[in-house]
Scaffold this active site. Structure first.
Site, PDB file in Angstrom:
ATOM      1  N   SER A  22       0.811  -1.225   0.000  1.00  0.00           N
ATOM      2  CA  SER A  22       0.000   0.000   0.000  1.00  0.00           C
ATOM      3  C   SER A  22       0.840   1.269   0.000  1.00  0.00           C
ATOM      4  O   SER A  22       0.294   2.365  -0.152  1.00  0.00           O
ATOM      5  CB  SER A  22      -0.937   0.011   1.206  1.00  0.00           C
ATOM      6  N   TYR A  23       2.138   1.162   0.155  1.00  0.00           N
ATOM      7  CA  TYR A  23       2.997   2.342   0.152  1.00  0.00           C
ATOM      8  C   TYR A  23       3.261   2.769  -1.286  1.00  0.00           C
ATOM      9  O   TYR A  23       4.100   2.212  -1.982  1.00  0.00           O
ATOM     10  CB  TYR A  23       4.317   2.066   0.866  1.00  0.00           C
ATOM     11  N   GLY A  24       2.506   3.721  -1.727  1.00  0.00           N
ATOM     12  CA  GLY A  24       2.644   4.218  -3.111  1.00  0.00           C
ATOM     13  C   GLY A  24       1.328   4.380  -3.844  1.00  0.00           C
ATOM     14  O   GLY A  24       1.081   5.433  -4.392  1.00  0.00           O
TER      15      GLY A  24
END
Length: 205
Positions: free
Chosen positions: A62-64
């Site tokens: 989920s980072y991005g």
């Protein structure tokens, strides 16, 4: 170097890492969305972390979304033998900045396949359920990760943002190697979880 100051811990009893790792959430764009302003510099940061003795990198799909994992794969794969890359799945990110849990087993399987591709590995060292989904029975999410561990897609299963009760529930299904909860000098909400992990030799991130 981080060599001696932080000490070491054996994740799952076998993956020895220094207690000081690198969290790769902020190598993305502003508000953890999209590409960083300077992609080359983000990759340089990753190389510098390794050069200074870091042997545990923590990220999430989920980072991005997907940006952090992809940059790690592009910058560092094939990985040094002593490097452990831990990632998480089960939390959706949108352009409004929302974080939405999705613990559906089919979604988790798809998410893991995506993480494998971006990280450029055949097996993920540590894969953590990013957050329990209130709309999906918790045991179904954990069973999905256990099945993928049995298939060799995951080496060790972890959890994130869980209570002691959820940790115990998951441990009835599969060995849990790590728990990643918010914890700092000013916020001790999950101290009971930390104590439970310490008592069972589970890594607390």
């Amino acid at each position: 170097m981080v060599e001696n100051a932080s000490g070491t811990f054996d994740i799952g009893g076998e993956l020895t890492v220094h207690r000081l790792g690198f969290g790769a959430m902020r190598i993305t764009g502003e508000n953890i969305i999209g590409e960083p302003d300077d992609v080359a510099n983000a990759k340089k940061v990753l190389h510098e972390a390794i050069a200074h003795g870091i042997d545990l990198i923590d990220t999430a799909d989920s980072y991005g979304p997907a940006v952090s994992e992809r940059l790690i794969g592009e910058a560092l794969a094939p990985y040094p033998d002593n490097l452990v890359v831990a990632t998480k799945g089960g939390l959706l990110r949108n352009t409004d900045g929302d974080w939405k849990p999705n613990g559906d087993p089919d979604y988790l399987r798809n998410a893991i396949l995506g993480s494998l591709d971006r990280l450029r590995v055949d097996t993920i060292d540590v894969y953590q359920l990013h957050r329990p989904d209130p709309h999906v029975p918790f045991e179904e999410s954990v069973h999905a990760l256990a099945e993928m561990k049995d298939e060799g897609l995951i080496r060790h299963v972890g959890l994130s943002n869980v209570s002691v009760e959820k940790l115990d529930e998951a441990r009835d299904i599969v060995d849990i190697a790590t728990v990643q909860n918010r914890y700092n000098v000013a916020d001790r909400e999950f101290e009971a979880v930390l104590d439970a992990c310490e008592g069972s030799d589970i890594g607390f991130i």
